[in-house]
Scaffold this motif. Sequence first.
Motif, PDB file in Angstrom:
ATOM      1  N   GLY A  35       0.698  -1.175   0.085  1.00  0.00           N
ATOM      2  CA  GLY A  35       0.002  -0.113   0.063  1.00  0.00           C
ATOM      3  C   GLY A  35       0.970   1.208   0.061  1.00  0.00           C
ATOM      4  O   GLY A  35       0.287   2.386  -0.183  1.00  0.00           O
ATOM      5  N   ASP A  36       2.105   1.225   0.065  1.00  0.00           N
ATOM      6  CA  ASP A  36       2.946   2.306   0.154  1.00  0.00           C
ATOM      7  C   ASP A  36       2.976   2.925  -1.066  1.00  0.00           C
ATOM      8  O   ASP A  36       3.364   2.242  -2.174  1.00  0.00           O
ATOM      9  N   THR A  37       3.263   4.126  -1.131  1.00  0.00           N
ATOM     10  CA  THR A  37       3.590   4.916  -2.567  1.00  0.00           C
ATOM     11  C   THR A  37       4.799   5.884  -2.095  1.00  0.00           C
ATOM     12  O   THR A  37       5.139   6.318  -0.910  1.00  0.00           O
ATOM     13  N   LEU A  38       5.234   6.449  -3.297  1.00  0.00           N
ATOM     14  CA  LEU A  38       6.152   7.618  -2.965  1.00  0.00           C
ATOM     15  C   LEU A  38       5.678   8.765  -1.976  1.00  0.00           C
ATOM     16  O   LEU A  38       6.400   9.186  -1.126  1.00  0.00           O
ATOM     17  N   TRP A  39       4.561   8.786  -2.369  1.00  0.00           N
ATOM     18  CA  TRP A  39       3.798   9.991  -1.577  1.00  0.00           C
ATOM     19  C   TRP A  39       3.663   9.810  -0.167  1.00  0.00           C
ATOM     20  O   TRP A  39       3.999  10.516   0.793  1.00  0.00           O
ATOM     21  N   THR A  47       9.310  14.546   3.988  1.00  0.00           N
ATOM     22  CA  THR A  47      10.036  15.180   2.936  1.00  0.00           C
ATOM     23  C   THR A  47       9.369  15.126   1.772  1.00  0.00           C
ATOM     24  O   THR A  47       7.858  15.011   1.941  1.00  0.00           O
ATOM     25  N   SER A  48       9.928  15.319   0.610  1.00  0.00           N
ATOM     26  CA  SER A  48       9.058  15.199  -0.787  1.00  0.00           C
ATOM     27  C   SER A  48       9.500  14.112  -1.739  1.00  0.00           C
ATOM     28  O   SER A  48      10.399  13.381  -1.469  1.00  0.00           O
ATOM     29  N   VAL A  49       8.366  13.997  -2.378  1.00  0.00           N
ATOM     30  CA  VAL A  49       8.547  12.843  -3.480  1.00  0.00           C
ATOM     31  C   VAL A  49       9.990  12.993  -4.189  1.00  0.00           C
ATOM     32  O   VAL A  49      10.481  12.090  -4.452  1.00  0.00           O
ATOM     33  N   GLU A  50      10.016  14.376  -4.748  1.00  0.00           N
ATOM     34  CA  GLU A  50      11.343  14.572  -5.435  1.00  0.00           C
ATOM     35  C   GLU A  50      12.471  14.285  -4.793  1.00  0.00           C
ATOM     36  O   GLU A  50      13.590  13.787  -5.342  1.00  0.00           O
ATOM     37  N   ASN A  51      12.566  14.527  -3.402  1.00  0.00           N
ATOM     38  CA  ASN A  51      13.885  14.368  -2.752  1.00  0.00           C
ATOM     39  C   ASN A  51      13.999  12.754  -2.488  1.00  0.00           C
ATOM     40  O   ASN A  51      15.261  12.213  -2.417  1.00  0.00           O
ATOM     41  N   VAL A  52      12.863  12.004  -2.160  1.00  0.00           N
ATOM     42  CA  VAL A  52      13.199  10.479  -2.221  1.00  0.00           C
ATOM     43  C   VAL A  52      13.537   9.875  -3.222  1.00  0.00           C
ATOM     44  O   VAL A  52      14.302   9.009  -3.589  1.00  0.00           O
ATOM     45  N   LYS A  53      12.827  10.537  -4.560  1.00  0.00           N
ATOM     46  CA  LYS A  53      13.422   9.910  -6.003  1.00  0.00           C
ATOM     47  C   LYS A  53      14.911  10.266  -6.232  1.00  0.00           C
ATOM     48  O   LYS A  53      15.536   9.396  -6.718  1.00  0.00           O
ATOM     49  N   GLN A  54      15.392  11.566  -5.935  1.00  0.00           N
ATOM     50  CA  GLN A  54      16.744  11.922  -6.368  1.00  0.00           C
ATOM     51  C   GLN A  54      17.729  11.017  -5.340  1.00  0.00           C
ATOM     52  O   GLN A  54      18.532  10.582  -5.687  1.00  0.00           O
ATOM     53  N   LEU A  55      17.347  10.938  -4.076  1.00  0.00           N
ATOM     54  CA  LEU A  55      18.370  10.234  -3.082  1.00  0.00           C
ATOM     55  C   LEU A  55      18.422   8.712  -3.439  1.00  0.00           C
ATOM     56  O   LEU A  55      19.391   8.218  -3.555  1.00  0.00           O
ATOM     57  N   LYS A  57      17.733   7.475  -6.575  1.00  0.00           N
ATOM     58  CA  LYS A  57      18.068   7.631  -8.237  1.00  0.00           C
ATOM     59  C   LYS A  57      16.898   6.734  -9.046  1.00  0.00           C
ATOM     60  O   LYS A  57      17.111   5.718  -9.992  1.00  0.00           O
ATOM     61  N   LEU A  58      15.743   7.286  -8.557  1.00  0.00           N
ATOM     62  CA  LEU A  58      14.438   6.572  -9.110  1.00  0.00           C
ATOM     63  C   LEU A  58      13.969   7.295 -10.381  1.00  0.00           C
ATOM     64  O   LEU A  58      14.053   8.501 -10.326  1.00  0.00           O
ATOM     65  N   SER A  59      13.802   6.583 -11.563  1.00  0.00           N
ATOM     66  CA  SER A  59      13.358   7.378 -12.567  1.00  0.00           C
ATOM     67  C   SER A  59      11.918   7.076 -12.909  1.00  0.00           C
ATOM     68  O   SER A  59      10.983   7.920 -13.639  1.00  0.00           O
ATOM     69  N   SER A  60      10.998   6.394 -11.982  1.00  0.00           N
ATOM     70  CA  SER A  60       9.607   6.119 -12.006  1.00  0.00           C
ATOM     71  C   SER A  60       8.962   6.285 -10.622  1.00  0.00           C
ATOM     72  O   SER A  60      10.001   6.235  -9.507  1.00  0.00           O
ATOM     73  N   ASP A  61       7.770   6.201 -10.680  1.00  0.00           N
ATOM     74  CA  ASP A  61       7.050   6.328  -9.055  1.00  0.00           C
ATOM     75  C   ASP A  61       6.564   4.935  -8.696  1.00  0.00           C
ATOM     76  O   ASP A  61       6.161   4.889  -7.610  1.00  0.00           O
ATOM     77  N   ASN A  62       7.152   3.821  -9.482  1.00  0.00           N
ATOM     78  CA  ASN A  62       6.763   2.429  -9.055  1.00  0.00           C
ATOM     79  C   ASN A  62       7.600   1.911  -8.034  1.00  0.00           C
ATOM     80  O   ASN A  62       8.734   2.288  -8.190  1.00  0.00           O
ATOM     81  N   LEU A  63       7.066   1.200  -7.184  1.00  0.00           N
ATOM     82  CA  LEU A  63       7.895   0.668  -6.047  1.00  0.00           C
ATOM     83  C   LEU A  63       7.393  -0.846  -5.671  1.00  0.00           C
ATOM     84  O   LEU A  63       6.295  -1.280  -6.293  1.00  0.00           O
ATOM     85  N   SER A 177      -7.835  25.072 -14.491  1.00  0.00           N
ATOM     86  CA  SER A 177      -7.629  24.358 -13.128  1.00  0.00           C
ATOM     87  C   SER A 177      -8.039  23.037 -13.329  1.00  0.00           C
ATOM     88  O   SER A 177      -8.788  22.599 -13.990  1.00  0.00           O
ATOM     89  N   GLY A 178      -7.203  22.158 -12.243  1.00  0.00           N
ATOM     90  CA  GLY A 178      -7.522  20.600 -12.315  1.00  0.00           C
ATOM     91  C   GLY A 178      -7.115  20.228 -10.894  1.00  0.00           C
ATOM     92  O   GLY A 178      -6.809  21.212 -10.048  1.00  0.00           O
ATOM     93  N   ILE A 179      -7.576  18.927 -10.796  1.00  0.00           N
ATOM     94  CA  ILE A 179      -7.213  18.228  -9.333  1.00  0.00           C
ATOM     95  C   ILE A 179      -6.201  17.193  -9.659  1.00  0.00           C
ATOM     96  O   ILE A 179      -5.988  16.257 -10.324  1.00  0.00           O
ATOM     97  N   TYR A 180      -5.355  17.321  -8.902  1.00  0.00           N
ATOM     98  CA  TYR A 180      -4.053  16.428  -8.654  1.00  0.00           C
ATOM     99  C   TYR A 180      -4.188  15.161  -8.336  1.00  0.00           C
ATOM    100  O   TYR A 180      -4.966  14.965  -7.291  1.00  0.00           O
ATOM    101  N   ILE A 181      -4.217  14.210  -9.142  1.00  0.00           N
ATOM    102  CA  ILE A 181      -4.507  12.810  -8.658  1.00  0.00           C
ATOM    103  C   ILE A 181      -3.293  11.775  -8.228  1.00  0.00           C
ATOM    104  O   ILE A 181      -3.476  10.589  -7.670  1.00  0.00           O
ATOM    105  N   GLY A 182      -2.288  12.161  -8.287  1.00  0.00           N
ATOM    106  CA  GLY A 182      -1.014  11.321  -8.040  1.00  0.00           C
ATOM    107  C   GLY A 182      -0.354  10.956  -9.181  1.00  0.00           C
ATOM    108  O   GLY A 182      -0.776  10.829 -10.457  1.00  0.00           O
ATOM    109  N   ASN A 183       0.988  10.462  -9.220  1.00  0.00           N
ATOM    110  CA  ASN A 183       1.890   9.988 -10.230  1.00  0.00           C
ATOM    111  C   ASN A 183       1.771  10.961 -11.354  1.00  0.00           C
ATOM    112  O   ASN A 183       1.694  10.590 -12.607  1.00  0.00           O
TER     113      ASN A 183
END
Length: 217
Positions: A35-39, A47-55, A57-63, A177-183
């Motif tokens: 059930g975990d996601t990067l978010w 922290t932020s998703v971008e920080n986790v991905k950078q640390l 070295k992730l190129s996608s949001d898949n875990l 405008s729109g609504i963010y849904i993730g990924n």
Amino acid sequence: MSLLKKMVVLAASVCLATVVWTGAADAAQVTVQKGDTLWTIANRNGTSVENVKQLNKLSSDNLQIGQVLEVPDPSTNQAVRPRTEESQTSSRGVVDRAIAVLDYAKQYIGVGYRSGGESPAGFDCSGYVRYVFKNFGFDLVHTAAGQYNAGMAISKGNLRPGDLVFFNTGGYGINHSGIYIGNSQFIHASSSRGIRIDSLSDKYWSPKYRGANRILK
């Protein structure tokens, strides 16, 4: 062994069962659970998703379940501490509300576009956002520019589901405008195709992105 030393050893053991210190001054390790996601991982650890991905070295949001990730904690330079029960409950409430908002928003996928519309008979972009959030007790104005100033400004790297995203599709200022849904995806009322899901990374939408704000707090 003295009672004090036993307490120190026990406390250290409990901490290690929760998060493993990597030996680095600014990171700890967490293991991906079902059930975990990067978010959720980033939000849980402050922290932020971008920080986790950078640390990592992730190129996608898949875990993958069991995957070990490093999580930065620059504010304390220590291993990330687990949240208290109270803060976890508060965070869970925000996540649950965001899920409810998005589930409600998605049921209108395919509804046609109508200039000035804010009902299932037809929506324009800000009318759709207004209609969805009104169902949850938020009375937003029926303009993208007005909605842009309604909440707390959020950087793109800190977006979470339920945030509002804004664009300039031509002319001056904020006009969509729109609504963010993730990924990196958002749901909105497209003037050509009605309610649909698109990507912030899309070659059309990416250069038109102007910012985001958070209504659900």
